[in-house]
Design a protein around this motif. Structure first.
Motif: not given
Length: 341
Positions: A47-51, A62-63, A94-104, A307-310
């Motif tokens: 994970s990457y911590f912005l402090r 960021a996970l 608070s949070a958002v999550l982005i999903l990316n296609d594994t093919a493209t 992050g894999v759980l999210d």
């Protein structure tokens, strides 16, 4: 000609509708994700911590992660923790999550993720509690909640959904007002007799299952004698317990390398003794029967939160919203799709 990829936005209301009342199903997803992780079918970088130097209590994390199997998705969660929000009347995280296609590699969805994060955290804790308690031979009847925010509420909900029933419930928080609010919530659920404790020691000694869900940045519970009744501890907030307590206990983590970083309690214990021998194994080891917790020592589960759980929960939410016909896409989100215009 290949159609331009679509991009969807999934609201918190849609996320809530997709997971609410499906706690056992979400717990099963989390178990499947842990098994994929243990079998090496995930990628879960640090994970990457912005402090912020002038605001040390605040952070944004960021996970990034990737999950194989039926989940089959890449992605990243971007989650902030600003404890001062609570006094302002809004949630800390608070949070958002982005999903990316594994093919493209194209991102195809942005999801509100504070609910996903709370659900996966609670499902992980409930899964660990069930497997560890069953391996010890009995499920606890006295539960204590140390810290009473959103995560504590979700953990209680997931424990109940996974078959835990309590005769006694104990509550401790630095804010009496918050403790009373959580007591009122527990009483509405009909979960058992509820006692608020002003002293942390009283809560620990009164509970056979203890949920730590605080925003503590360093250990504040330091006496191993408080745990001499050998409770099961869900150390969700990771930094509550002193190295002495960790070293006196049987320790299970979700991932050794991830958990022993960033001055978590297990990381401080490692720094104290110079090795990781005090870690008995991972939750995957418990699930596969490689690690068996004893009944005559405190047992502590310290999940860093992978992050894999999210991603596993987010993929489920995306699929459910798609199946419902309520997926809201953003027209023209990807615009420059022709190489030469």
């Amino acid at each position: 000609m290949t159609q331009p990829p679509s991009f969807a936005v999934i609201s918190g209301a849609q996320v809530h509708a997709a997971v609410s009342g499906r706690e056992r199903e979400v717990t099963a997803m989390i178990e499947a994700a842990y098994r994929l992780h243990g079998a090496g079918r995930t990628v879960n970088p640090d994970s990457y911590f912005l402090r912020f130097p002038d605001e040390p209590a605040n952070r944004i994390i960021a996970l990034p992660a990737s999950v194989g199997g039926e989940v089959d998705v890449h992605g990243i969660k971007w989650i902030s923790s600003f404890p001062g929000n609570v006094a302002a009347g809004i949630p800390r995280a608070s949070a958002v999550l982005i999903l990316n296609d594994t093919a493209t590699g194209y991102p195809f969805a942005c999801l509100e993720s504070s609910i996903i994060s709370a659900a996966r955290t609670a499902a992980s804790a409930a899964l660990a509690a069930a497997r560890l308690a069953d391996a010890r031979g009995a499920r606890p009847r006295r539960a204590g909640f140390f810290g009473v925010g959103l995560i504590a509420r979700y953990v209680h909900t997931y424990l109940a959904a996974n078959g835990f029933a309590f005769d006694e419930l104990h509550v401790h928080d630095l804010s009496r007002e918050h403790a009373e609010g959580f007591r009122d919530y527990l009483e509405r659920t009909g979960s058992g007799a509820v006692t608020i404790h002003d002293a942390a020691e009283d809560l620990v000694r009164s509970s056979d299952l203890i949920v730590f869900a605080t925003v503590a940045g360093e250990p504040h519970v330091t006496d191993p004698k408080w745990f001499e009744h050998n409770p099961l501890v869900l150390h969700v907030s990771l930094r509550d317990l002193s190295p002495e307590i960790i070293l006196a206990s049987y320790n299970i983590v979700d991932d050794v390398d991830h958990c022993l970083k960033a001055n978590t309690s297990p990381h401080l214990a490692e720094q104290r003794v110079g090795n990781r021998d005090f870690v008995a194994g991972t939750l995957y080891d418990v699930l596969t029967g490689t690690a068996t917790p004893p009944a005559d020592r405190p047992v502590i589960f310290s999940p860093f939160g992978l992050g894999v759980l999210d991603l596993a929960v987010a993929r489920h939410v995306y699929d459910r919203v798609t199946e419902s016909g309520e997926l809201q896409t953003v027209p023209g989100f990807f615009h420059e799709m022709k190489r030469y215009g």
